[in-house]
Design a protein around this motif. Structure first.
Motif, PDB file in Angstrom:
ATOM      1  N   TRP A 276       0.842  -1.191   0.000  1.00 15.99           N
ATOM      2  CA  TRP A 276       0.000   0.000   0.000  1.00 15.99           C
ATOM      3  C   TRP A 276       0.878   1.241   0.000  1.00 15.99           C
ATOM      4  O   TRP A 276       1.997   1.201   0.502  1.00 15.99           O
ATOM      5  N   GLN A 277       0.343   2.333  -0.503  1.00 12.32           N
ATOM      6  CA  GLN A 277       1.065   3.594  -0.461  1.00 12.32           C
ATOM      7  C   GLN A 277       0.217   4.650   0.226  1.00 12.32           C
ATOM      8  O   GLN A 277      -0.959   4.833  -0.098  1.00 12.32           O
ATOM      9  N   VAL A 278       0.855   5.333   1.183  1.00 14.79           N
ATOM     10  CA  VAL A 278       0.193   6.450   1.850  1.00 14.79           C
ATOM     11  C   VAL A 278       0.336   7.634   0.907  1.00 14.79           C
ATOM     12  O   VAL A 278       1.441   7.984   0.490  1.00 14.79           O
ATOM     13  N   SER A 279      -0.774   8.245   0.549  1.00 17.62           N
ATOM     14  CA  SER A 279      -0.759   9.343  -0.415  1.00 17.62           C
ATOM     15  C   SER A 279      -0.050  10.561   0.125  1.00 17.62           C
ATOM     16  O   SER A 279       0.232  10.670   1.316  1.00 17.62           O
ATOM     17  N   ALA A 280       0.200  11.497  -0.762  1.00 17.94           N
ATOM     18  CA  ALA A 280       0.887  12.734  -0.398  1.00 17.94           C
ATOM     19  C   ALA A 280       0.082  13.509   0.646  1.00 17.94           C
ATOM     20  O   ALA A 280      -1.062  13.167   0.950  1.00 17.94           O
TER      21      ALA A 280
ATOM     22  N   SER B 221       0.284  -2.864  -5.155  1.00 14.52           N
ATOM     23  CA  SER B 221       0.700  -4.138  -5.740  1.00 14.52           C
ATOM     24  C   SER B 221       0.494  -5.257  -4.729  1.00 14.52           C
ATOM     25  O   SER B 221       0.120  -5.024  -3.585  1.00 14.52           O
ATOM     26  N   ALA B 222       0.758  -6.463  -5.192  1.00 13.97           N
ATOM     27  CA  ALA B 222       0.704  -7.638  -4.322  1.00 13.97           C
ATOM     28  C   ALA B 222       1.964  -8.446  -4.555  1.00 13.97           C
ATOM     29  O   ALA B 222       2.482  -8.492  -5.677  1.00 13.97           O
ATOM     30  N   ILE B 223       2.473  -9.051  -3.504  1.00 18.56           N
ATOM     31  CA  ILE B 223       3.628  -9.931  -3.603  1.00 18.56           C
ATOM     32  C   ILE B 223       3.108 -11.344  -3.422  1.00 18.56           C
ATOM     33  O   ILE B 223       2.665 -11.713  -2.328  1.00 18.56           O
ATOM     34  N   PRO B 224       3.091 -12.140  -4.498  1.00 13.40           N
ATOM     35  CA  PRO B 224       2.560 -13.490  -4.378  1.00 13.40           C
ATOM     36  C   PRO B 224       3.449 -14.362  -3.499  1.00 13.40           C
ATOM     37  O   PRO B 224       4.656 -14.138  -3.406  1.00 13.40           O
ATOM     38  N   ALA B 225       2.850 -15.331  -2.866  1.00 15.03           N
ATOM     39  CA  ALA B 225       3.606 -16.248  -2.017  1.00 15.03           C
ATOM     40  C   ALA B 225       4.002 -17.466  -2.833  1.00 15.03           C
ATOM     41  O   ALA B 225       3.218 -17.956  -3.638  1.00 15.03           O
ATOM     42  N   GLU B 226       5.223 -17.909  -2.635  1.00 15.05           N
ATOM     43  CA  GLU B 226       5.704 -19.109  -3.305  1.00 15.05           C
ATOM     44  C   GLU B 226       5.177 -20.327  -2.548  1.00 15.05           C
ATOM     45  O   GLU B 226       5.302 -20.404  -1.333  1.00 15.05           O
ATOM     46  N   ASN B 227       4.591 -21.277  -3.250  1.00 14.93           N
ATOM     47  CA  ASN B 227       4.145 -22.549  -2.656  1.00 14.93           C
ATOM     48  C   ASN B 227       3.324 -22.348  -1.388  1.00 14.93           C
ATOM     49  O   ASN B 227       3.624 -22.908  -0.360  1.00 14.93           O
TER      50      ASN B 227
END
Length: 154
Positions: free
Chosen positions: A46-50, A60-66
Motif C-alpha cells: 500500500w502507499q500512503v498518499s501525499a 501491488s501484491a507480492i505473491p507467495a511461493e508454494n
C-alpha cells in the motif's frame, strides 16, 4: 459507550482492503505499508498518499511461493540497503523480497515446516524466527544456502 470519532480518535489516513488484515508494517524511509492476512500468505503493498490526501491505496501484491494451504504470512520490514520485507508462514517458506521490484533477495534453506509465530530483522544481515512451538532460529542473509536449524538458547 464505545469509541467515538473526533472525540476519541482522529483518522489521519485510511483505505479499504478486500481481504482481512492480520498484520500491517510500515516500510521505513518510504511511504509504503505491507499487509498480510487470510486466505493465503501473499502480501499486499500500500502507499500512503501525499500530504494533500488522506487515502491509503493498494499499489501491488507480492505473491507467495508454494503457499497452498498455509496460514497468513508473518512480516517484518527494514530499509537499510533497499526496502525489504521478510515474510513467511513456516520456517521453510521464509524469504526476503525487495518491496518495489518484488525481487527475491533471500530464500531460507530448511526442511523444517514448523509454523511461525513471529519473525524479525535483528540487523540488515541477521534474521530471528520464532516457531509456534517455541523454537528460535537464526539466519544470516549473507549465507543463503546454510540450512535454518533451531538455535540452542539457554
Amino acid at each position: 459507550q464505545g469509541l467515538c470519532p473526533e472525540r476519541d480518535f482522529k483518522v489521519e489516513c485510511g483505505g479499504f482492503s478486500n481481504r482481512p488484515v492480520y498484520s500491517l508494517k510500515h516500510v521505513p524511509d518510504t511511504s509504503l505499508l505491507v499487509t498480510s492476512g487470510p486466505p493465503d500468505s501473499s502480501l499486499q503493498v500500500w502507499q500512503v498518499s501525499a500530504e494533500d490526501s488522506d487515502v491509503i491505496k493498494s499499489v501491488s501484491a507480492i505473491p507467495a511461493e508454494n503457499s497452498t494451504g498455509q496460514a497468513w504470512a508473518k512480516i517484518a520490514t527494514i530499509s537499510t540497503r533497499a526496502p525489504w520485507v521478510l515474510h513467511g508462514s513456516r520456517v521453510n517458506s521464509v524469504q526476503i523480497t525487495e518491496v518495489e521490484s518484488q525481487k527475491n533477495v533471500y530464500v531460507a534453506a530448511s526442511r523444517n515446516s514448523e509454523e511461525l509465530s513471529s519473525l524479525a530483522f535483528l540487523d540488515c544481515n541477521t534474521l530471528l524466527l520464532c516457531c509456534a512451538k517455541g523454537q528460535l532460529c537464526l539466519a544470516d542473509v549473507r549465507q543463503p544456502q546454510s540450512p535454518l536449524e533451531a538455535a540452542s538458547i539457554p
